[in-house]
Design an enzyme around this catalytic site. Structure first.
Site, mmCIF file in Angstrom:
data_model
loop_
_atom_site.group_PDB
_atom_site.id
_atom_site.type_symbol
_atom_site.label_atom_id
_atom_site.label_comp_id
_atom_site.label_asym_id
_atom_site.label_seq_id
_atom_site.Cartn_x
_atom_site.Cartn_y
_atom_site.Cartn_z
ATOM 1 N N ASP A 140 40.509 33.571 28.337
ATOM 2 C CA ASP A 140 41.759 34.386 27.919
ATOM 3 C C ASP A 140 41.794 35.031 26.742
ATOM 4 O OD1 ASP A 140 44.590 34.665 27.538
ATOM 5 O OD2 ASP A 140 44.938 32.732 26.675
ATOM 6 N N ASP A 162 47.818 33.821 26.008
ATOM 7 C CA ASP A 162 48.885 33.288 26.849
ATOM 8 C C ASP A 162 48.588 31.722 27.775
ATOM 9 O OD1 ASP A 162 47.565 34.290 28.954
ATOM 10 O OD2 ASP A 162 49.033 35.479 29.653
ATOM 11 N N ASP A 166 42.223 35.973 31.885
ATOM 12 C CA ASP A 166 42.460 37.538 32.537
ATOM 13 C C ASP A 166 41.411 38.372 32.516
ATOM 14 O OD1 ASP A 166 42.254 37.964 29.584
ATOM 15 O OD2 ASP A 166 44.039 37.431 28.958
ATOM 16 N N ASP A 178 38.632 38.948 46.784
ATOM 17 C CA ASP A 178 39.022 38.003 47.661
ATOM 18 C C ASP A 178 40.157 38.837 48.524
ATOM 19 O OD1 ASP A 178 39.777 35.586 48.836
ATOM 20 O OD2 ASP A 178 39.202 34.672 46.906
ATOM 21 N N ASP A 195 39.754 35.228 53.054
ATOM 22 C CA ASP A 195 40.299 33.804 53.021
ATOM 23 C C ASP A 195 41.005 33.667 54.413
ATOM 24 O OD1 ASP A 195 41.696 32.008 51.311
ATOM 25 O OD2 ASP A 195 43.304 32.833 52.112
ATOM 26 N N GLU A 229 35.641 32.939 55.212
ATOM 27 C CA GLU A 229 35.889 31.288 54.814
ATOM 28 C C GLU A 229 35.768 31.143 56.167
ATOM 29 O OE1 GLU A 229 39.077 28.361 52.652
ATOM 30 O OE2 GLU A 229 39.648 30.443 53.483
ATOM 31 N N HIS A 261 36.684 26.776 44.364
ATOM 32 C CA HIS A 261 38.047 26.468 43.925
ATOM 33 C C HIS A 261 38.922 25.663 44.616
ATOM 34 C CE1 HIS A 261 38.582 29.526 46.921
ATOM 35 N NE2 HIS A 261 40.006 29.326 46.828
ATOM 36 N N ASP A 262 38.646 25.236 46.019
ATOM 37 C CA ASP A 262 39.202 24.435 46.869
ATOM 38 C C ASP A 262 38.492 23.111 46.727
ATOM 39 O OD1 ASP A 262 40.992 26.165 47.495
ATOM 40 O OD2 ASP A 262 39.806 26.896 49.239
HETATM 41 C C1 NOJ Z 1 42.003 29.197 51.217
HETATM 42 C C2 NOJ Z 1 41.868 29.460 49.929
HETATM 43 O O1 NOJ Z 1 40.559 29.215 49.356
HETATM 44 C C3 NOJ Z 1 42.765 28.315 49.129
HETATM 45 O O2 NOJ Z 1 42.623 28.277 47.575
HETATM 46 C C4 NOJ Z 1 44.130 28.950 49.531
HETATM 47 O O3 NOJ Z 1 44.941 28.027 49.099
HETATM 48 C C5 NOJ Z 1 44.403 28.903 50.955
HETATM 49 N N1 NOJ Z 1 43.215 29.689 51.766
HETATM 50 C C6 NOJ Z 1 45.664 29.836 51.300
HETATM 51 O O4 NOJ Z 1 45.311 31.274 50.928
#
Ligand code: NOJ
Length: 605
Positions: free
Chosen positions: A61, A65, A69, A138, A240, A294, A369-370
């Site tokens: 950051d 905030d 960023d 992305d 995505d 993905e 990140h998932d």
């Molecule tokens: C897959 C993404 O990697 C995830 O983070 C997102 O929540 C869903 N698609 C919806 O876009």
């Protein structure tokens, strides 16, 4: 100007320039490495790349905030360069109300206010290119935000020119057949909208309506937008949930047990490949860029349709077979307390290697990140094992035949934060699933216990730069709680420690990149039924390397699976313990592997 000041200024300028200029030794090393690649068929830069994924919200950051960023990332480009990686994949940075942290875009050609401006983006791209780093964005095109102007128009009236940008079901036809939504409190993907007395489709959150790709105008909008970013110099897209873009839009009644195979019924519609080929023609093929899908629901049998060169669609995809291992069936992301089977793990990664052995090209990852932190899910985050198991997993990722996608923070050995209460979570997935289970009177304690291992927020806690307040991530209040381990697990500390997880990662990147056998070499699984050790050989021409990984917290006697031929020796290339130094020969008999030990050796005559 006084002479002293002049000299100081010149020196400062020189130093700044030097930072960007490769050193003489680096150049020599690069030349040596590139000579080794000469003559290898089918070479592509994206096959040889190491991709480093940055979650912008949590990286750095710059304005206090509490949210990472673009300027923050810009200020840390020398750190990224120091890792030796080639490509940065940035999660969505576009204008968004942030219902799903940027996966709900309200303007595809604008920058999220909290992340900065287009000028910041341009500076970031320039800074990366100056350092020889490529930037992949992305592409979130299955759905937009409900705050996108297209949707605002679309929902305004049934005659609006934007109406068919989305999937609508008029109420007079009765209730649409149920569809499941990942992030809906009621689990329903149809949301009634009273303005036009119709339901709209949202496979994800209510604020993420699905775009209607059947409409050619929508496709043109998306391709134009992609060209807008390519013209700026962006080096590719991660796509995505791309198999979802084509659906059976008659929305038929699904078989009772469709949940077991939702992707079959929800995605991979009849026009998917037609749309991807059109995308290739209208945008992708005009640039030297990389693409990665993905690949939700993609199997070894269907993968080639996406990535084979002669298909003229995409280049790479990532599957879910690996990260889906070890969950209890029929439950939402509950990891089996007995752990996962290493034999099954090996089987999955070997199957995917053989999928692309003759044609196409694979990817490999253990975190993003998932996902939760890789060391917690696939290694062991107990104090005694966090470092060796992080290094062991890094060895795995960087020694397979596939482009590695490496998640920021894993190079420090960051582990799951394991929140105790729902109040600490920020992710729409966890929050809405919690609400749903609560409504249904389910077991919330069990749910929260499971989330400590599997929740996405575990992988999203702010990056740990140093041991100062908020780990040097922000001067304000971080948007998501920091992992308390940051006092010792941080860049500043690990840069100084030659044996750190960070320095091990850098060495592994260098080893991979300077030895094409680790990139292009044929993969062969050794001892497939060994439940504790994962061993494989990589062979290119007459060079053969062997990778041995102990996936357990116990010492293991290991009999090297490839017997030595007459006069052959095993020369160590890399290891995560100091027991075997690079360049030394391994003893001829059994090896005693330490907990989570990783060893790479080369067969020499
Ligand atoms: C897959 C993404 O990697 C995830 O983070 C997102 O929540 C869903 N698609 C919806 O876009």
């Amino acid at each position: 100007m006084p002479v002293r000041l002049l000299i100081t200024c010149c020196l400062a300028g020189l130093l700044a320039a030097c930072k960007l200029m490769p050193k003489e030794e680096d150049k020599k090393e690069e030349k040596k490495a590139s000579d080794k690649y000469a003559g290898i068929p089918g070479r592509k830069w994206w096959k040889e790349a190491v991709v480093y994924q940055v979650y912008p919200r949590s990286f750095k950051d710059s304005d206090g905030d509490g949210v990472g960023d673009l300027k923050g990332i810009l200020s840390k480009l020398d750190y990224i360069k120091s890792l030796g990686v080639d490509v940065v994949w940035l999660n969505p940075i576009f204008a968004s109300p942030n219902d799903d942290n940027g996966y709900d875009i309200s303007d595809y050609e604008g920058i999220m206010t909290a992340f900065g401006t287009m000028a910041d983006f341009d500076a970031l791209l320039k800074g990366m290119h100056e350092r020889g780093i490529k930037l992949v964005l992305d592409l979130v095109a299955n759905h937009s935000s409900d705050e996108h102007n297209w949707f605002k128009q679309s929902r305004a009236s049934r005659n609006n020119p934007y109406r068919h940008y989305y999937h609508w079901w008029p109420a007079e036809k009765g209730k649409p057949d149920p569809r499941f939504s990942f992030f809906d409190v009621d689990g329903s993907a149809w949301k009634y909208d009273s303005t036009t007395k119709s339901y709209y489709l949202h496979y994800f959150g209510r604020k993420q309506p699905d775009l209607n790709w059947e409409n050619p105008v929508v496709r043109t909008e998306i391709f134009n937008m992609m060209n807008f970013w390519f013209k700026k110099g962006v080096d590719g897209f991660r796509m995505d949930v791309i198999p979802f873009i084509s659906k059976d839009t008659s929305f038929p009644t699904l078989p009772a047990r469709y949940h077991g195979d939702f992707v079959r019924y929800y995605a991979n519609g009849p026009h998917l490949h037609e749309y991807l080929q059109q995308m290739n023609k209208e945008a992708l093929r005009n640039y030297d860029i990389m693409t990665v899908a993905e690949g939700i629901g993609v199997t070894p049998a269907t993968a080639h349709d996406f990535v084979d060169e002669d298909r003229n669609e995409l280049q790479m995809l990532y599957h879910f077979d690996g990260v889906g291992l070890g969950y209890l069936p029929g439950q939402f992301k509950q990891v089996d307390p007995k752990g996962y089977s290493l034999v099954a793990f090996k089987e999955i990664y070997s199957r995917w290697d053989s999928t692309f052995a003759q044609k196409g090209w694979g990817t490999i990852y253990l975190g993003n990140h998932d996902q939760p932190r890789m060391v917690t899910r696939w290694g062991n985050d107990a104090p005694a094992f966090r470092e060796p198991s992080s290094k062991m997993l890094t060895t795995f990722l960087l020694s397979m035949r596939a482009t590695p996608y490496y998640y920021f923070g894993d190079e420090l050995g960051m582990s799951n934060i394991k929140f105790d209460s729902i109040q600490e979570y920020r992710d729409i997935e966890t929050l809405n699933m919690y609400r749903k289970i609560k409504k249904e009177g389910g077991d919330l304690v069990y749910f929260l216990k499971g989330q400590q291992i599997s929740a996405r927020d575990n992988g999203r806690t702010p990056f740990q730069w140093d041991s100062t307040e908020h780990a040097g991530f922000t001067s304000g209040m971080p948007w998501l709680k920091l992992h308390p381990g940051y006092k010792t697990v941080n860049v500043a500390a690990e840069e100084k420690d030659p044996a750190s997880v960070l320095n091990y990662f850098k060495k592994m990147v260098r080893l991979r990149k300077s030895n094409p056998v680790l990139v292009y070499g044929k993969y062969q699984l050794i001892d497939k039924d060994n439940p504790s050790v994962y061993a494989y050989a990589r062979t290119l021409g007459n060079e053969q390397w062997v990778i041995v990984l102990n996936f357990t917290s116990l010492g293991q006697y290991y009999t090297p699976g490839l017997p030595l031929k007459q006069g052959e020796k095993r020369m160590v290339q890399m290891g995560n313990y100091s027991s075997y130094a690079p360049g030394t020969m391994l003893p001829e008999g059994n090896l005693l592997l330490k907990p989570y030990e990783a060893l790479i050796y080369k067969m020499i005559k």
